[in-house]
Design an enzyme around this catalytic site. Structure first.
Site, PDB file in Angstrom:
ATOM      1  N   ASP A   8       0.681  -1.499  -0.296  1.00 39.37           N
ATOM      2  CA  ASP A   8       0.392   0.522  -0.662  1.00 39.37           C
ATOM      3  C   ASP A   8       1.324   1.608   0.097  1.00 39.37           C
ATOM      4  O   ASP A   8       2.125   1.501   0.399  1.00 39.37           O
ATOM      5  CB  ASP A   8      -1.384   0.403   0.703  1.00 39.37           C
ATOM      6  CG  ASP A   8      -1.730   1.093   1.518  1.00 39.37           C
ATOM      7  OD1 ASP A   8      -2.293   2.088   0.639  1.00 39.37           O
ATOM      8  OD2 ASP A   8      -1.837   1.647   3.307  1.00 39.37           O
ATOM      9  N   ASP A  10      -0.143   4.968   1.006  1.00 38.05           N
ATOM     10  CA  ASP A  10      -0.270   6.345   1.713  1.00 38.05           C
ATOM     11  C   ASP A  10      -0.122   5.925   3.260  1.00 38.05           C
ATOM     12  O   ASP A  10      -0.660   4.748   3.384  1.00 38.05           O
ATOM     13  CB  ASP A  10      -1.273   7.133   2.034  1.00 38.05           C
ATOM     14  CG  ASP A  10      -1.632   7.543   0.284  1.00 38.05           C
ATOM     15  OD1 ASP A  10       0.127   8.095   0.074  1.00 38.05           O
ATOM     16  OD2 ASP A  10      -1.952   7.228  -1.208  1.00 38.05           O
TER      17      ASP A  10
HETATM   18  C1  XBP Z   1      -5.126   5.992   0.817  1.00 37.90           C
HETATM   19  C2  XBP Z   1      -6.399   7.322   0.573  1.00 37.90           C
HETATM   20  C3  XBP Z   1      -6.045   8.663  -0.372  1.00 37.90           C
HETATM   21  C4  XBP Z   1      -5.318   9.113   0.019  1.00 37.90           C
HETATM   22  C5  XBP Z   1      -5.094  11.411  -0.579  1.00 37.90           C
HETATM   23  O1  XBP Z   1      -4.233   5.759  -0.096  1.00 37.90           O
HETATM   24  O2  XBP Z   1      -7.199   6.500   0.941  1.00 37.90           O
HETATM   25  O3  XBP Z   1      -7.416   9.312  -0.761  1.00 37.90           O
HETATM   26  O4  XBP Z   1      -4.785   9.985   1.257  1.00 37.90           O
HETATM   27  O5  XBP Z   1      -4.407  10.328  -2.160  1.00 37.90           O
HETATM   28  P1  XBP Z   1      -3.341   4.211  -0.006  1.00 37.90           P
HETATM   29  P2  XBP Z   1      -5.536  10.771  -3.273  1.00 37.90           P
HETATM   30  O6  XBP Z   1      -3.302   4.174   1.491  1.00 37.90           O
HETATM   31  O7  XBP Z   1      -4.442   3.208  -0.608  1.00 37.90           O
HETATM   32  O8  XBP Z   1      -2.085   3.932  -0.366  1.00 37.90           O
HETATM   33  O9  XBP Z   1      -6.016  12.207  -3.206  1.00 37.90           O
HETATM   34  O10 XBP Z   1      -5.269  10.594  -4.835  1.00 37.90           O
HETATM   35  O11 XBP Z   1      -7.247   9.361  -3.370  1.00 37.90           O
HETATM   36 MG    MG Z   2      -3.021   3.188   3.511  1.00 38.08          MG
END
Ligand code: XBP
Ligand code: MG
Length: 253
Positions: A8, A10
């Site tokens: 993953d 973020d």
């Molecule tokens: C995390 C999310 C994303 C980010 C922001 O994604 O929910 O929405 O917060 O990115 P993951 P965007 O943990 O699956 O990587 O604004 O591009 O959505």
């Molecule tokens: Mg995440």
């Protein structure tokens, strides 16, 4: 046999939310002449909604000053989100976020042991590439056999789409992979696709539910504090993840 480690982004590869996405959203609000600013606490609440544009729509719906027309809301959210991502890429390039401790070492384990790496994320390809380019350098992207992003899998986590597609691109079965996640939505997405999942707790999901994960801990740089217990010294290696996964597969056989 373990054939792939699926990251993953973020919260897992890097703590991108507080000093990255949140700041970028606030800069976008400012540029649009909007008084709204997301505090660290408010952003934590909003993170329950996966997807940046979806998060904007949820916040708009919660405000009395929100536009009433759905199309207008969607248009505003889309514009703000695009602007946010431009700010985010700039912040990342400036070094506002870095990979979490222990991530680079686990990536090196994968290379040494011949285990492929992939990415399964809710965020956009441009955001992922900004992070990989800045934190891993010129060859960063090439280290991943598959990078599946929002553009490829529009049904956001907890929907399993992003993991299902990732497995398809890697050409492997779910039980041949391990996913690394930080959020309940991420865990649910991996599990719904049948992928065994481990959780490294992130700042915003420090106390969140991790039901379904085969191992949970505070970070990859130290084995201390992990469940199941595996010692007090050293980092979390790929060999350790494989051992936990083996016990899980034996239990469910
Ligand atoms: C995390 C999310 C994303 C980010 C922001 O994604 O929910 O929405 O917060 O990115 P993951 P965007 O943990 O699956 O990587 O604004 O591009 O959505
Ligand atoms: Mg995440």
């Amino acid at each position: 046999m373990l054939r792939a480690l699926v990251w993953d982004v973020d919260g897992t590869l890097a703590e991108t939310e507080r000093d990255g996405h949140r700041v970028a959203f606030n800069r976008a609000f400012e540029e649009f002449g909007m008084p709204r600013r997301w505090s660290e606490a408010r952003y934590g609440e909003l993170l329950k909604v996966p997807g940046g544009r979806e998060r904007l729509l949820a916040d708009m719906a919660a405000h009395p000053d929100a536009l009433r027309d759905d199309d207008e809301r969607m248009a505003l959210a889309t514009s703000l989100h695009g602007l946010k991502n431009a700010h985010y890429a700039r912040l990342v390039a400036e070094g506002a976020v870095d990979l979490r401790p222990g991530v680079r070492e686990l990536m090196d384990d994968c290379q040494r042991l011949g285990v492929q790496m992939a990415i399964a994320t809710t965020t956009s390809r441009a955001n992922v590439e900004a992070l990989l380019d800045t934190c891993l350098g010129r060859d960063g992207r090439a280290r991943f056999a598959a990078v599946v992003c929002a553009e490829d899998a529009p049904s956001k986590k907890p929907d399993p789409q992003v993991y299902a597609l990732c497995l398809r691109r890697l050409g492997i079965a779910a039980h041949e992979a391990i996913a690394i996640e930080d959020s309940p939505a991420g865990v649910a997405a991996a599990r719904a696709a049948g992928v065994p999942v481990v959780v490294t707790r992130s700042r915003y999901f420090a106390d969140a539910r991790t039901t379904g994960a085969f191992a949970v801990g505070p970070g990859l740089d130290s084995i201390a504090g992990w469940t199941p217990r595996a010692g007090r010294r050293g980092r979390v290696t790929l060999t350790q993840l494989m051992a936990w996964r083996e016990s899980l597969l034996k239990l469910s056989a």
